[in-house]
Each structure stands twice: as C-alpha cells, then as structure tokens.
Design a protein around this motif. Structure first.
Motif, PDB file in Angstrom:
ATOM      1  N   ASP A 288       5.915 -10.244 -30.269  1.00 58.20           N
ATOM      2  CA  ASP A 288       5.026 -10.377 -29.103  1.00 58.20           C
ATOM      3  C   ASP A 288       3.552 -10.480 -29.508  1.00 58.20           C
ATOM      4  O   ASP A 288       2.658 -10.469 -28.640  1.00 58.20           O
ATOM      5  CB  ASP A 288       5.229  -9.187 -28.147  1.00 58.20           C
ATOM      6  CG  ASP A 288       4.761  -7.855 -28.753  1.00 58.20           C
ATOM      7  OD1 ASP A 288       4.286  -7.853 -29.909  1.00 58.20           O
ATOM      8  OD2 ASP A 288       4.882  -6.826 -28.062  1.00 58.20           O
ATOM      9  N   GLY A 289       3.299 -10.568 -30.824  1.00 57.88           N
ATOM     10  CA  GLY A 289       1.915 -10.750 -31.267  1.00 57.88           C
ATOM     11  C   GLY A 289       1.191  -9.457 -31.572  1.00 57.88           C
ATOM     12  O   GLY A 289       0.038  -9.486 -32.014  1.00 57.88           O
ATOM     13  N   THR A 290       1.840  -8.298 -31.355  1.00 56.59           N
ATOM     14  CA  THR A 290       1.215  -7.024 -31.714  1.00 56.59           C
ATOM     15  C   THR A 290       1.016  -6.960 -33.223  1.00 56.59           C
ATOM     16  O   THR A 290       1.971  -7.159 -33.984  1.00 56.59           O
ATOM     17  CB  THR A 290       2.107  -5.838 -31.277  1.00 56.59           C
ATOM     18  OG1 THR A 290       2.380  -5.971 -29.888  1.00 56.59           O
ATOM     19  CG2 THR A 290       1.410  -4.509 -31.550  1.00 56.59           C
ATOM     20  N   LEU A 291      -0.222  -6.715 -33.630  1.00 58.35           N
ATOM     21  CA  LEU A 291      -0.510  -6.721 -35.059  1.00 58.35           C
ATOM     22  C   LEU A 291       0.108  -5.509 -35.753  1.00 58.35           C
ATOM     23  O   LEU A 291       0.200  -4.430 -35.170  1.00 58.35           O
ATOM     24  CB  LEU A 291      -2.027  -6.713 -35.300  1.00 58.35           C
ATOM     25  CG  LEU A 291      -2.806  -7.943 -34.821  1.00 58.35           C
ATOM     26  CD1 LEU A 291      -4.301  -7.771 -35.148  1.00 58.35           C
ATOM     27  CD2 LEU A 291      -2.271  -9.223 -35.441  1.00 58.35           C
ATOM     28  N   HIS A 292       0.506  -5.714 -37.006  1.00 62.95           N
ATOM     29  CA  HIS A 292       0.907  -4.599 -37.872  1.00 62.95           C
ATOM     30  C   HIS A 292      -0.323  -3.711 -38.081  1.00 62.95           C
ATOM     31  O   HIS A 292      -1.456  -4.209 -38.098  1.00 62.95           O
ATOM     32  CB  HIS A 292       1.406  -5.173 -39.199  1.00 62.95           C
ATOM     33  CG  HIS A 292       1.951  -4.155 -40.147  1.00 62.95           C
ATOM     34  ND1 HIS A 292       1.137  -3.387 -40.960  1.00 62.95           N
ATOM     35  CD2 HIS A 292       3.223  -3.763 -40.432  1.00 62.95           C
ATOM     36  CE1 HIS A 292       1.890  -2.576 -41.692  1.00 62.95           C
ATOM     37  NE2 HIS A 292       3.165  -2.788 -41.391  1.00 62.95           N
ATOM     38  N   PRO A 293      -0.141  -2.392 -38.258  1.00 60.96           N
ATOM     39  CA  PRO A 293      -1.294  -1.508 -38.479  1.00 60.96           C
ATOM     40  C   PRO A 293      -2.221  -1.985 -39.599  1.00 60.96           C
ATOM     41  O   PRO A 293      -3.435  -1.774 -39.533  1.00 60.96           O
ATOM     42  CB  PRO A 293      -0.640  -0.164 -38.827  1.00 60.96           C
ATOM     43  CG  PRO A 293       0.664  -0.188 -38.111  1.00 60.96           C
ATOM     44  CD  PRO A 293       1.121  -1.630 -38.144  1.00 60.96           C
ATOM     45  N   LEU A 294      -1.672  -2.629 -40.630  1.00 63.93           N
ATOM     46  CA  LEU A 294      -2.550  -3.140 -41.696  1.00 63.93           C
ATOM     47  C   LEU A 294      -3.417  -4.284 -41.184  1.00 63.93           C
ATOM     48  O   LEU A 294      -4.620  -4.350 -41.460  1.00 63.93           O
ATOM     49  CB  LEU A 294      -1.709  -3.610 -42.893  1.00 63.93           C
ATOM     50  CG  LEU A 294      -1.351  -2.526 -43.909  1.00 63.93           C
ATOM     51  CD1 LEU A 294      -0.203  -2.978 -44.794  1.00 63.93           C
ATOM     52  CD2 LEU A 294      -2.570  -2.142 -44.755  1.00 63.93           C
ATOM     53  N   GLN A 295      -2.810  -5.184 -40.415  1.00 67.54           N
ATOM     54  CA  GLN A 295      -3.607  -6.287 -39.846  1.00 67.54           C
ATOM     55  C   GLN A 295      -4.676  -5.733 -38.905  1.00 67.54           C
ATOM     56  O   GLN A 295      -5.830  -6.160 -38.910  1.00 67.54           O
ATOM     57  CB  GLN A 295      -2.690  -7.257 -39.105  1.00 67.54           C
ATOM     58  CG  GLN A 295      -1.728  -7.995 -40.019  1.00 67.54           C
ATOM     59  CD  GLN A 295      -0.676  -8.776 -39.245  1.00 67.54           C
ATOM     60  OE1 GLN A 295       0.055  -8.204 -38.423  1.00 67.54           O
ATOM     61  NE2 GLN A 295      -0.604 -10.065 -39.495  1.00 67.54           N
ATOM     62  N   GLU A 296      -4.269  -4.754 -38.104  1.00 60.76           N
ATOM     63  CA  GLU A 296      -5.206  -4.116 -37.178  1.00 60.76           C
ATOM     64  C   GLU A 296      -6.351  -3.448 -37.957  1.00 60.76           C
ATOM     65  O   GLU A 296      -7.522  -3.532 -37.567  1.00 60.76           O
ATOM     66  CB  GLU A 296      -4.446  -3.076 -36.346  1.00 60.76           C
ATOM     67  CG  GLU A 296      -5.200  -2.535 -35.162  1.00 60.76           C
ATOM     68  CD  GLU A 296      -4.375  -1.441 -34.462  1.00 60.76           C
ATOM     69  OE1 GLU A 296      -3.207  -1.706 -34.121  1.00 60.76           O
ATOM     70  OE2 GLU A 296      -4.912  -0.329 -34.298  1.00 60.76           O
ATOM     71  N   GLY A 297      -5.981  -2.804 -39.074  1.00 65.22           N
ATOM     72  CA  GLY A 297      -6.990  -2.144 -39.904  1.00 65.22           C
ATOM     73  C   GLY A 297      -8.015  -3.130 -40.442  1.00 65.22           C
ATOM     74  O   GLY A 297      -9.225  -2.874 -40.425  1.00 65.22           O
ATOM     75  N   PHE A 298      -7.532  -4.271 -40.936  1.00 64.05           N
ATOM     76  CA  PHE A 298      -8.465  -5.277 -41.471  1.00 64.05           C
ATOM     77  C   PHE A 298      -9.368  -5.814 -40.352  1.00 64.05           C
ATOM     78  O   PHE A 298     -10.529  -6.140 -40.582  1.00 64.05           O
ATOM     79  CB  PHE A 298      -7.689  -6.423 -42.151  1.00 64.05           C
ATOM     80  CG  PHE A 298      -7.354  -6.125 -43.586  1.00 64.05           C
ATOM     81  CD1 PHE A 298      -6.378  -5.192 -43.918  1.00 64.05           C
ATOM     82  CD2 PHE A 298      -8.031  -6.747 -44.629  1.00 64.05           C
ATOM     83  CE1 PHE A 298      -6.066  -4.888 -45.241  1.00 64.05           C
ATOM     84  CE2 PHE A 298      -7.735  -6.457 -45.960  1.00 64.05           C
ATOM     85  CZ  PHE A 298      -6.754  -5.531 -46.263  1.00 64.05           C
ATOM     86  N   TRP A 299      -8.820  -5.904 -39.129  1.00 68.74           N
ATOM     87  CA  TRP A 299      -9.599  -6.354 -37.959  1.00 68.74           C
ATOM     88  C   TRP A 299     -10.641  -5.290 -37.594  1.00 68.74           C
ATOM     89  O   TRP A 299     -11.842  -5.572 -37.511  1.00 68.74           O
ATOM     90  CB  TRP A 299      -8.626  -6.584 -36.803  1.00 68.74           C
ATOM     91  CG  TRP A 299      -9.231  -7.047 -35.516  1.00 68.74           C
ATOM     92  CD1 TRP A 299     -10.102  -6.370 -34.714  1.00 68.74           C
ATOM     93  CD2 TRP A 299      -8.984  -8.294 -34.859  1.00 68.74           C
ATOM     94  NE1 TRP A 299     -10.410  -7.102 -33.605  1.00 68.74           N
ATOM     95  CE2 TRP A 299      -9.742  -8.293 -33.665  1.00 68.74           C
ATOM     96  CE3 TRP A 299      -8.189  -9.400 -35.160  1.00 68.74           C
ATOM     97  CZ2 TRP A 299      -9.725  -9.375 -32.773  1.00 68.74           C
ATOM     98  CZ3 TRP A 299      -8.176 -10.473 -34.268  1.00 68.74           C
ATOM     99  CH2 TRP A 299      -8.937 -10.459 -33.093  1.00 68.74           C
ATOM    100  N   GLU A 300     -10.186  -4.065 -37.436  1.00 62.44           N
ATOM    101  CA  GLU A 300     -11.071  -2.988 -36.963  1.00 62.44           C
ATOM    102  C   GLU A 300     -12.157  -2.642 -37.973  1.00 62.44           C
ATOM    103  O   GLU A 300     -13.284  -2.313 -37.597  1.00 62.44           O
ATOM    104  CB  GLU A 300     -10.247  -1.728 -36.659  1.00 62.44           C
ATOM    105  CG  GLU A 300      -9.342  -1.847 -35.447  1.00 62.44           C
ATOM    106  CD  GLU A 300     -10.125  -1.995 -34.145  1.00 62.44           C
ATOM    107  OE1 GLU A 300     -11.258  -1.487 -34.071  1.00 62.44           O
ATOM    108  OE2 GLU A 300      -9.594  -2.640 -33.220  1.00 62.44           O
ATOM    109  N   LYS A 301     -11.800  -2.645 -39.249  1.00 60.47           N
ATOM    110  CA  LYS A 301     -12.740  -2.198 -40.291  1.00 60.47           C
ATOM    111  C   LYS A 301     -13.460  -3.362 -40.970  1.00 60.47           C
ATOM    112  O   LYS A 301     -14.127  -3.165 -41.978  1.00 60.47           O
ATOM    113  CB  LYS A 301     -11.989  -1.367 -41.349  1.00 60.47           C
ATOM    114  CG  LYS A 301     -11.393  -0.070 -40.801  1.00 60.47           C
ATOM    115  CD  LYS A 301     -12.486   0.885 -40.387  1.00 60.47           C
ATOM    116  CE  LYS A 301     -11.911   2.154 -39.794  1.00 60.47           C
ATOM    117  NZ  LYS A 301     -12.980   3.071 -39.332  1.00 60.47           N
ATOM    118  N   HIS A 302     -13.296  -4.562 -40.446  1.00 60.40           N
ATOM    119  CA  HIS A 302     -13.955  -5.753 -41.026  1.00 60.40           C
ATOM    120  C   HIS A 302     -13.589  -5.878 -42.508  1.00 60.40           C
ATOM    121  O   HIS A 302     -14.467  -6.007 -43.356  1.00 60.40           O
ATOM    122  CB  HIS A 302     -15.470  -5.701 -40.830  1.00 60.40           C
ATOM    123  CG  HIS A 302     -15.865  -5.431 -39.410  1.00 60.40           C
ATOM    124  ND1 HIS A 302     -15.750  -6.388 -38.421  1.00 60.40           N
ATOM    125  CD2 HIS A 302     -16.335  -4.308 -38.810  1.00 60.40           C
ATOM    126  CE1 HIS A 302     -16.131  -5.865 -37.263  1.00 60.40           C
ATOM    127  NE2 HIS A 302     -16.484  -4.607 -37.465  1.00 60.40           N
TER     128      HIS A 302
END
Lengths: 301, 179
Positions: free
Chosen positions: B84-98
C-alpha cells in the motif's frame, strides 16, 4: 566492465567437482566466494574458459575444534569468523584479521579458502596462516593430502596445489590453555580506506612461558611478492623476556627482511618503516593478550 | 557463448530468464527484472551502491554472477515498502532524518542497514558506522545516514515491543478464560 565469456559449472558433489577439474584442467578456475576472482574477470585480468562453482558442495562450511586444531572449511565465509564466539575468544589473531578483510559486504561472500588459495601477498589470511603455522588440506583424484603453510605459497598468485586439486580445509593449531594463559596473537593493518589492501600488515602468534617468549611466528602482508614469514623478527623474540627493546628489535628485523614495491600506497622506505612500527605494536599486543585474560580480541579494531 | 535458463525469486516473485553465464547479478536485476532501484556506482567492488540481499545476506550484486543466484531469493529496494506504499522504517528514517542528498548510494545503504539491523537490532553508533563501511556516500558525510538507521532501529524495536505486549495481553486473556 563485463567479464569474458565462460561456461559455468555447478557440481553438487566433491567427486563431480574433481572430475570436472580433472577433465577441464588449467582452462578452469574454481569459483568460491568470487570476491577476488570476479573483479579480476571484470577487468579481464582473468579470462577463464570454465568456472567450477563449489558453492553448491555440501560440507565445506564449518568451524570446529578437533584433534588439537581449529578446522575451517574452505567455503567458510569471512563474516562467519566475525560472528563466531569460538574465534573471538580463542583465536585473537584470526579474529583481528577477519575484521579488516575488505569490507562487511565483501566478507559476507568472501571465503577463507579462497583468500588463501588466491595466494595474493596483499590478501590478509596468508600472513595470518603463516603466523599460526597452519596446515592446508587439499583433495584431488589421488585422495587427500596436507600441505604445510610454509610450503604453500610458491610465487605471486601461485600455490602448491596441483591443477586437479581443490583446497578443502585449513587447520590452525589450538592454543594451549584459556585466553591469557600463555598464547596470544594480533593482526595490525594500515590501509588507506576501508576495503583497500594493506599498505603493510603484520600477523603475530606467540607463546610466553615463565616470562620468556618460547614460540613466535610472524607473517607480513603486501610487503613482498610472495606472502612472507619474518623469521628474523621471530628470532629477535624467541628466548627473550618481553620488553620494548625486544619488540623494537623484532620490528627492525621485519623492516630489514621485507621486500616491498613502491606504488600509490607508498615508497619502499615508508613501507619498511611502517612494517617496523606495526611489528613492534603487534608483538606488544600479542604479548599482552598472552599474559592477561582481560586483554582479548573483539570490540573495535 | 554459454547461456542457460535461471529462476531467481526477487522480492517474492519468481523471475525466469535466459542469461549468459557471465551476466552479473546486478545486470540481471536491473535489465532482466527491470528493477532499476539497485544502482551501479563503481563497477570495481568498492562502493556498495549495488547492494542487495541474497538469501537475506547483504552482498554487492556487481560481484556475483546471476547464475549463482539460481533457485535463491534476492531482495532489492523495491521490496522494502508495503504494497500500500507504507514505507519501511529504514526508508522512513532516511526521509525523516534527511539521510540522502543525491540519493545514488541510498538503495545500497538501506539494504546494508536492513541486514545489519536483522543481525544486531540495537547497534551502537560505532557498530552502525562499521556495518555500512562497505557503502560509500559522497554527499552526506554519513552523519545523517547514521541518524536515519538509529531512527529505524528505534521504530522497529518499538513496533516489536508493541507486538510482544499485545501477544502477552492475548495470552493473559486466554489464561483468564481457561478454567
């Protein structure tokens, strides 16, 4: 950067692998972890007509103490050494070495057997196995034979295996007692960056008994055309009580007996002096580990 | 020219193709399976941009032949997010932490970090830096990447703690109804 064409073979038994090797002869190369061979093939430095992948053979991936030795199956990945409590606790020289071979991704595929069979003086295991006084086990059509590590490295990228033989195991003598009870080792390496070959590296394995060094073997990485045992440095230690002066004498002997080539990693004078300093420090660390149960391998390199 | 038919399960889907024996795994992934999220950076086994998981283990896909992966599983960056497009926590981490600037090393960084966190769910900063030392980044100076992986580790651990809590609650509830 595409390798030349070759025919891939994936035998599932040792007998099949040996039969293939026997019939294909020197046109074939053994593919183990591939982390040296595949880069060489991409550069077309190696253009074998046949690759025999031994990754599918059962029973070549193990680490066990048996009959006075640590037996390492040829297909044991470098990362398995890093993950092994046995290696970390009882074989500090091997544990040190496994942490500085290439990088973690390469170590996930690279094998102990491949690192040795490649016979590259820039590889790390040759010096370590020289220091351990290891034994190489080879299997061929005439059965199994053992080769002392001192007789194994014959020239640049050349080893004592016959064209129809496969390296199956490496054996390291077990230490006499618990960590700190007299046996100790260390591997120190200077590299330009993680993943590069050593500018120089020194492997030391020794025994201290009643305050005297009674046994010492030293191997040097990437400072000679063939993996080198520094016998002069060993002699500077044996029979002596450990001291900074003795360690310095061993370092100076190693600097004198190595035979480095000048390249992008440094001049001959620089590499000799680096070898002196690394030998002195590695011997000191090995003595510390031999005599103190607290000073063992593991943790930061 | 020697070639053969191979089947590799990539992100759970079996991919069968005729390949030359000399085809590198990274070319199979990018060209045969058309999954171009896996990058080629150096072609010299140096940079780690091509990192994938082979049987769950992080490897440089430029330094393995596709034929070696026959019958095995491969996971790439395309397999990380949920359907459904929910990012993996690692992908989310790279997004959130630049954790990226140009983004070229990012797929390899994320696949290396996934293997690292599976082996060691609570790595120290030093262990994270050690774990990604086979992956080169020319933009970030690595600090933001380390923070991204720390973010992911915390999130994965808190999710599994919630699951454990829920399972314990269910177990307790079951015990209550058991006579």
């Amino acid at each position: 950067m595409i390798p030349g064409s070759f025919t891939y073979h994936a035998p599932t038994t040792m007998d099949d692998a040996l039969a293939l090797l026997g019939s294909l002869g020197e046109d074939a190369k053994i593919l183990a972890g591939g982390q040296s061979l595949i880069p060489a093939m991409r550069f077309r430095l190696a253009v074998p007509e046949h690759l025999i992948d031994i990754g599918g053979l059962e029973g070549l991936d193990y680490l066990r103490e048996e009959g006075g030795f640590l037996c390492i199956g040829a297909m044991t990945r470098e990362s398995a050494l890093d993950d092994s409590p046995l290696v970390q606790q009882r074989y500090p020289l091997l544990a040190d070495t496994a942490r500085v071979i290439a990088d973690p991704l390469v170590r996930n595929l690279a094998t102990v057997g491949g690192n040795i069979a490649h016979a590259d003086p820039a590889n790390d295991h040759p010096a370590t196995m020289l220091a351990y006084g290891a034994t190489v086990i080879a299997r061929g059509p005439r059965g199994e034979r053992t080769i002392a590590i001192d007789d194994f490295f014959t020239d640049l990228f050349e080893n004592a295996l016959a064209d129809d033989e496969i390296l199956t195991e490496v054996r390291i003598p077990q230490p006499h007692g618990q960590p700190g009870a007299g046996d100790g080792g260390a591997y120190l390496k200077i590299e330009r960056k993680v993943g590069d070959y050593a500018i120089s590296a020194v492997a030391v394995n020794l025994r201290v008994s009643a305050g005297i060094v009674t046994h010492a073997r030293i191997g040097l990485t990437n400072v000679s055309p063939v993996p080198l045992r520094a016998t002069g440095a060993e002699q500077a230690l044996i029979g002596k009580a450990p001291s900074d002066e003795v360690f310095e004498a061993a370092g100076q002997a190693a600097a004198g007996e190595c035979d480095p080539s000048p390249d992008l990693r440094g001049s001959v004078a620089y590499k000799r002096d680096l070898t002196r300093v690394l030998t002195k420090r590695a011997v000191g660390k090995a003595v510390e580990r031999a005599t103190s149960p607290e000073a063992q391998a593991g943790g930061a390199a | 020219m020697s070639s053969r038919s191979i089947t590799v399960t990539i992100n759970g889907e079996a991919v069968t193709r005729e390949v030359e024996d000399r085809t590198l795994l990274v070319h199979f992934v990018r060209e045969d399976a058309a999954l171009t999220g896996t990058h080629i950076g150096c072609d010299t086994t140096s940079c780690g941009a091509c990192t994938v998981l082979l049987e769950g283990v992080a490897v440089k896909s430029c330094t393995a032949f596709a034929v070696q992966a026959h019958g095995k599983s491969v996971e790439t960056i395309e397999g990380m997010a949920d359907a459904d497009g929910t990012l993996h926590p690692l992908q989310e981490g790279f997004w959130e932490k630049h954790g990226l600037q140009c983004g070229y090393c990012t797929p390899g960084m994320i696949m290396s970090a996934k293997h690292l966190l599976e082996k060691n769910p609570n790595p120290t900063e030093e262990e994270i830096r050690w774990g990604i030392s086979g992956n080169l980044c020319r933009c970030t100076g690595y600090n933001k990447i380390v923070e991204a992986i720390q973010y992911a580790a915390e999130k994965i651990n808190s999710q599994s703690a919630e699951n454990v809590g829920r399972n314990e609650d269910e177990a307790a509830a079951q015990q209550e109804v058991t006579p």
